[in-house]
Scaffold this active site. Structure first.
Site, PDB file in Angstrom:
ATOM      1  N   ARG A 256     -23.279  23.790  -3.174  1.00  0.00           N
ATOM      2  CA  ARG A 256     -24.111  24.960  -3.530  1.00  0.00           C
ATOM      3  C   ARG A 256     -25.546  24.534  -3.847  1.00  0.00           C
ATOM      4  NH1 ARG A 256     -19.941  27.210  -2.276  1.00  0.00           N
ATOM      5  NH2 ARG A 256     -19.215  29.196  -3.136  1.00  0.00           N
TER       6      ARG A 256
ATOM      7  N   SER B 174     -19.513  34.435  -7.229  1.00  0.00           N
ATOM      8  CA  SER B 174     -19.323  33.453  -8.310  1.00  0.00           C
ATOM      9  C   SER B 174     -20.581  33.403  -9.170  1.00  0.00           C
ATOM     10  CB  SER B 174     -19.105  32.054  -7.741  1.00  0.00           C
ATOM     11  OG  SER B 174     -18.016  32.030  -6.876  1.00  0.00           O
TER      12      SER B 174
ATOM     13  N   GLU C  50     -24.504  29.764 -11.156  1.00  0.00           N
ATOM     14  CA  GLU C  50     -24.778  29.513  -9.747  1.00  0.00           C
ATOM     15  C   GLU C  50     -25.835  30.498  -9.253  1.00  0.00           C
ATOM     16  OE1 GLU C  50     -23.450  30.056  -5.416  1.00  0.00           O
ATOM     17  OE2 GLU C  50     -21.939  30.720  -6.841  1.00  0.00           O
TER      18      GLU C  50
HETATM   19  N1  EPU Z   1      -8.687  30.218 -11.228  1.00  0.00           N
HETATM   20  C1  EPU Z   1      -8.093  30.681 -12.392  1.00  0.00           C
HETATM   21  N2  EPU Z   1      -8.462  31.908 -12.861  1.00  0.00           N
HETATM   22  C2  EPU Z   1      -9.342  32.693 -12.221  1.00  0.00           C
HETATM   23  C3  EPU Z   1      -9.939  32.228 -11.029  1.00  0.00           C
HETATM   24  C4  EPU Z   1      -9.611  30.991 -10.552  1.00  0.00           C
HETATM   25  O1  EPU Z   1      -7.286  30.013 -13.002  1.00  0.00           O
HETATM   26  O2  EPU Z   1      -9.617  33.784 -12.721  1.00  0.00           O
HETATM   27  C5  EPU Z   1      -8.337  28.876 -10.725  1.00  0.00           C
HETATM   28  C6  EPU Z   1      -7.038  28.786 -10.001  1.00  0.00           C
HETATM   29  O3  EPU Z   1      -6.467  27.558 -10.333  1.00  0.00           O
HETATM   30  C7  EPU Z   1      -7.414  28.773  -8.529  1.00  0.00           C
HETATM   31  C8  EPU Z   1      -8.717  28.005  -8.596  1.00  0.00           C
HETATM   32  O4  EPU Z   1      -9.320  28.436  -9.806  1.00  0.00           O
HETATM   33  O5  EPU Z   1      -6.463  28.153  -7.771  1.00  0.00           O
HETATM   34  C9  EPU Z   1      -9.683  28.227  -7.474  1.00  0.00           C
HETATM   35  O6  EPU Z   1      -9.977  29.607  -7.343  1.00  0.00           O
HETATM   36  P1  EPU Z   1     -10.533  30.183  -5.967  1.00  0.00           P
HETATM   37  O7  EPU Z   1      -9.695  29.719  -4.857  1.00  0.00           O
HETATM   38  O8  EPU Z   1     -10.740  31.648  -6.120  1.00  0.00           O
HETATM   39  O9  EPU Z   1     -11.905  29.445  -5.768  1.00  0.00           O
HETATM   40  P2  EPU Z   1     -13.097  29.204  -6.788  1.00  0.00           P
HETATM   41  O10 EPU Z   1     -13.238  27.754  -7.017  1.00  0.00           O
HETATM   42  O11 EPU Z   1     -12.930  30.065  -7.983  1.00  0.00           O
HETATM   43  C10 EPU Z   1     -14.893  28.915  -4.898  1.00  0.00           C
HETATM   44  C11 EPU Z   1     -16.247  29.453  -4.579  1.00  0.00           C
HETATM   45  C12 EPU Z   1     -16.143  30.854  -3.995  1.00  0.00           C
HETATM   46  C13 EPU Z   1     -15.308  30.752  -2.726  1.00  0.00           C
HETATM   47  C14 EPU Z   1     -13.917  30.186  -3.097  1.00  0.00           C
HETATM   48  C15 EPU Z   1     -13.037  29.947  -1.889  1.00  0.00           C
HETATM   49  C16 EPU Z   1     -17.743  28.387  -6.169  1.00  0.00           C
HETATM   50  C17 EPU Z   1     -18.623  28.564  -7.351  1.00  0.00           C
HETATM   51  N3  EPU Z   1     -17.070  29.473  -5.773  1.00  0.00           N
HETATM   52  O12 EPU Z   1     -14.347  29.731  -5.925  1.00  0.00           O
HETATM   53  O13 EPU Z   1     -17.446  31.268  -3.636  1.00  0.00           O
HETATM   54  O14 EPU Z   1     -15.161  32.020  -2.106  1.00  0.00           O
HETATM   55  O15 EPU Z   1     -14.095  28.900  -3.737  1.00  0.00           O
HETATM   56  O16 EPU Z   1     -13.474  28.850  -1.177  1.00  0.00           O
HETATM   57  O17 EPU Z   1     -17.692  27.296  -5.604  1.00  0.00           O
HETATM   58  C18 EPU Z   1     -19.347  32.576  -4.241  1.00  0.00           C
HETATM   59  O18 EPU Z   1     -20.006  31.549  -4.195  1.00  0.00           O
HETATM   60  O19 EPU Z   1     -19.881  33.690  -4.523  1.00  0.00           O
HETATM   61  C19 EPU Z   1     -17.914  32.522  -4.001  1.00  0.00           C
HETATM   62  C20 EPU Z   1     -17.136  33.586  -4.130  1.00  0.00           C
END
Ligand code: EPU
Length: 336
Positions: free
Chosen positions: A161, A236, A332
């Site tokens: 990012r 995010s 972010e």
């Molecule tokens: N999780 C929780 N609680 C929550 C949300 C997430 O426990 O409320 C934990 C879970 O363990 C889950 C893990 O976080 O397995 C990962 O969650 P998710 O797959 O939704 O991915 P993320 O790391 O929360 C990132 C990006 C997103 C992108 C997704 C999918 C960042 C800051 N965000 O989210 O990007 O869509 O991966 O690749 O890196 C954005 O930038 O606007 C965005 C949505």
């Protein structure tokens, strides 16, 4: 070119924050940029789709909204095309255009809000793919020298990012167009992200096409992330923090279920959504500012939250996560 004075920015940011700006120009070309910069004084702020932005107060700024359009194939070989896209094009519509033409590489980035010009700035990424994997080069207008400059992949210094446009070159360049390297016919399908492969299994799709991957991602995103047209948000709000192995090992003793992703031998990345959920904020709201019920990483505006309300909520979350885990969450989104 359109000029708006003392105008509300509510329709120009996906958080739906109702703050004002002094002047807003809708820029359609480099000629428009030259006219504005030769006849007005800064400070300037470059606006794309306003989808990674929190406007915390009224802005005494000249806003330059990128509305440079156009999608043009500039070279084609057996299995690769180079396509140049205007910085003001909508990112998702560009992804849909690519799919319609059977051009691959960006299907995992379906439904990401915002513009093409903003995509390299934060090196957008989702579901195992980051923009830098398909990025060829970009053309940008230097607001100080009024010259056009070109940046290749290396020049952009892409990271998680992150790019040079968030550091040394922050706010100084208006991205006029971006060139992408996409595949044609033989695609590199990436379904490494668990929920994507699981989704395809439930649909009985054994050999997915790029369209199937895009459909899967659109469904997954819709199930987790709020639609900005219904509930204001900026995706995010925080980055997933990268911490030392030592801190992670200490935390693992106290919180055995803490998830992590490998970064290198000294560091791991922790999902901020998990930290926020563990700190008790998921689904909570203060007035119209809330932490989204399906994905704690997303802060939302239920209607009339001000930028300050969202910022107050973010600061409370940062403080509680820090107290519990000694990890400092970093936004972010750009805050102005
Ligand atoms: N999780 C929780 N609680 C929550 C949300 C997430 O426990 O409320 C934990 C879970 O363990 C889950 C893990 O976080 O397995 C990962 O969650 P998710 O797959 O939704 O991915 P993320 O790391 O929360 C990132 C990006 C997103 C992108 C997704 C999918 C960042 C800051 N965000 O989210 O990007 O869509 O991966 O690749 O890196 C954005 O930038 O606007 C965005 C949505």
């Amino acid at each position: 070119m359109l000029r708006l004075e003392n105008h509300s920015l509510k329709d120009y940011n996906t958080f739906g924050i109702d703050a004002k700006c002094t002047i807003l120009y809708k820029i359609n070309s480099v000629a428009d940029l030259l006219t504005v910069l030769n006849t007005t004084n800064g400070p300037y702020f470059i606006l794309g789709g306003g989808s990674n932005l929190l406007i915390s107060k009224d802005q005494e700024l000249t806003i330059l909204k990128n509305e440079i359009r156009g999608i043009e194939i500039i070279s084609r070989s057996l299995n690769e095309i180079l396509v140049r896209v205007g910085g003001g094009e909508n990112w998702h519509q560009f992804v849909m255009w690519a799919l319609k033409n059977d051009f691959g590489g960006i299907e995992n980035l379906s439904l990401i809000p915002g513009t093409v010009g903003a995509s390299p700035i934060q090196n957008i990424g989702a579901y195992g793919v980051e923009l830098n994997q398909v990025f060829q080069s970009l053309e940008a207008f230097n607001l100080e020298t009024l010259q056009i400059e070109y940046f290749n992949n290396e020049d952009c210094q892409f990271g998680y990012r992150d790019s040079i446009f968030k550091h040394d070159k922050k706010g100084k360049y208006f991205i006029t167009n971006v060139t992408f390297r996409l595949t044609h016919h033989h695609h590199n399908i990436n379904i490494s992200y668990g929920p994507v492969s699981e989704y395809l299994i439930t649909k009985n799709i054994a050999i997915p096409k790029i369209q199937d991957v895009s459909d899967a991602i659109i469904d997954i995103r819709k199930s987790k992330l709020p639609d900005p047209d219904e509930i204001g948000n900026s995706g995010s709000f925080f980055k997933n923090p990268i911490i030392s192995i030592e801190l992670f090992q200490n935390l693992k003793v106290l919180f055995p279920s803490i998830p992590s992703y490998h970064v290198n031998e000294n560091e791991v990345k922790i999902p901020a959504g998990w930290l926020i959920e563990a700190s008790g904020w998921k689904g909570k709201r203060i007035g119209d500012a809330g932490c989204y019920k399906n994905q704690a990483l997303v802060l939302v505006n239920f209607g009339n939250a001000s930028g300050e309300d969202i910022l107050n909520l973010a600061n409370k979350i940062i403080a509680d996560v820090f107290e519990m885990f000694k990890i400092e969450l970093v936004p972010e989104v750009n805050i102005i």
